[in-house]
Design a protein around this motif. Structure first.
Motif, short mmCIF file in Angstrom:
data_model
loop_
_atom_site.label_atom_id
_atom_site.label_comp_id
_atom_site.label_asym_id
_atom_site.label_seq_id
_atom_site.Cartn_x
_atom_site.Cartn_y
_atom_site.Cartn_z
N LYS A 75 0.25 -3.96 -7.08
CA LYS A 75 -0.76 -2.90 -7.12
C LYS A 75 -2.13 -3.44 -6.72
O LYS A 75 -2.88 -2.77 -6.01
N ALA A 76 -2.47 -4.65 -7.17
CA ALA A 76 -3.74 -5.26 -6.78
C ALA A 76 -3.78 -5.54 -5.28
O ALA A 76 -4.81 -5.33 -4.63
N LYS A 101 0.83 -1.21 0.00
CA LYS A 101 0.00 0.00 0.00
C LYS A 101 0.86 1.26 0.00
O LYS A 101 0.65 2.17 -0.80
N ASN A 145 1.88 -5.51 -11.30
CA ASN A 145 0.42 -5.43 -11.24
C ASN A 145 -0.13 -6.18 -10.03
O ASN A 145 -1.14 -5.79 -9.44
N ALA A 159 -2.23 -3.84 -3.05
CA ALA A 159 -2.33 -2.54 -2.37
C ALA A 159 -3.76 -2.04 -2.30
O ALA A 159 -4.10 -1.24 -1.42
N GLU A 160 -4.61 -2.49 -3.20
CA GLU A 160 -6.00 -2.04 -3.21
C GLU A 160 -6.86 -2.77 -2.17
O GLU A 160 -7.97 -2.34 -1.89
N LYS A 209 2.90 6.48 -6.97
CA LYS A 209 1.96 7.32 -7.73
C LYS A 209 2.38 8.78 -7.69
O LYS A 209 2.24 9.50 -8.67
N THR A 237 1.29 3.79 -3.23
CA THR A 237 0.85 5.17 -3.02
C THR A 237 2.00 6.14 -3.26
O THR A 237 1.83 7.17 -3.91
#
Length: 172
Positions: free
Chosen positions: A121-122, A91, A118, A124-125, A98, A95
């Protein structure tokens, strides 16, 4: 760095990685010291750490851990972000990446599962462990609240009926 210091670094990193829930590998080329310090601080607040080590030493530290499969990600200026919470390092890293295009996430691993960029990133969501606990407590608490409301409702209806009859009697 002399041999003893290198050996100690490898040993310490190896022992830390054995108790870690997630490792994220990223390129940090072009980041200033202030940016790297900010990234380290954010990860520390989330319960993780960032480690910059020579790739050869990092690969040696990965030996005999579940993260040995990600050793091919160590090319160029790389850093390791890790945390016991399987979501925190991902996370914070995503963040921060970005907002700072110099931090490029290469991939990582969660236990024996290798993740590409990826996948990190998944991950982290997903909600954090604390958010999941709060949701679970809310779900467990909701039925008890509904039961209390249901048990209380017949008495409340009866009281309203009596109050209405009393009001009608006074009006007449």
């Amino acid at each position: 760095m002399d041999r003893a210091a290198k050996r100690e670094l490898v040993t310490n990193l190896n022992s830390v990685l054995k108790d870690t829930g997630l490792v994220v590998v990223a390129h940090y080329a072009g980041m200033t010291v202030a940016q790297m310090t900010e990234y380290r601080q954010r990860l520390k607040e989330a319960g993780g750490r960032v480690k910059v080590a020579k790739n050869r030493l990092a690969k040696l530290a990965l030996k005999d851990t579940t993260y040995e499969t990600i050793s091919d990600l160590f090319e160029g200026p790389t850093c390791l972000a890790y945390s016991e919470d399987p979501i925190a390092a991902a996370k914070v890293s995503v963040t921060y990446a970005k907002g700072n295009d110099k931090l490029v996430i290469l991939g990582g691993a969660m236990g024996t599962t290798v993740l590409d960029a990826n996948g990190v990133k998944a991950l982290a969501e997903l909600p954090s462990l604390d958010e999941l606990r709060a949701t679970l407590i809310g779900l467990l608490n909701a039925p008890a609240t509904k039961i209390a409301r249901t048990v209380k409702e017949p008495g409340a209806k009866l009281a309203r009926v009596i109050q209405a009859k009393a009001s009608q009697g006074e009006a007449a």
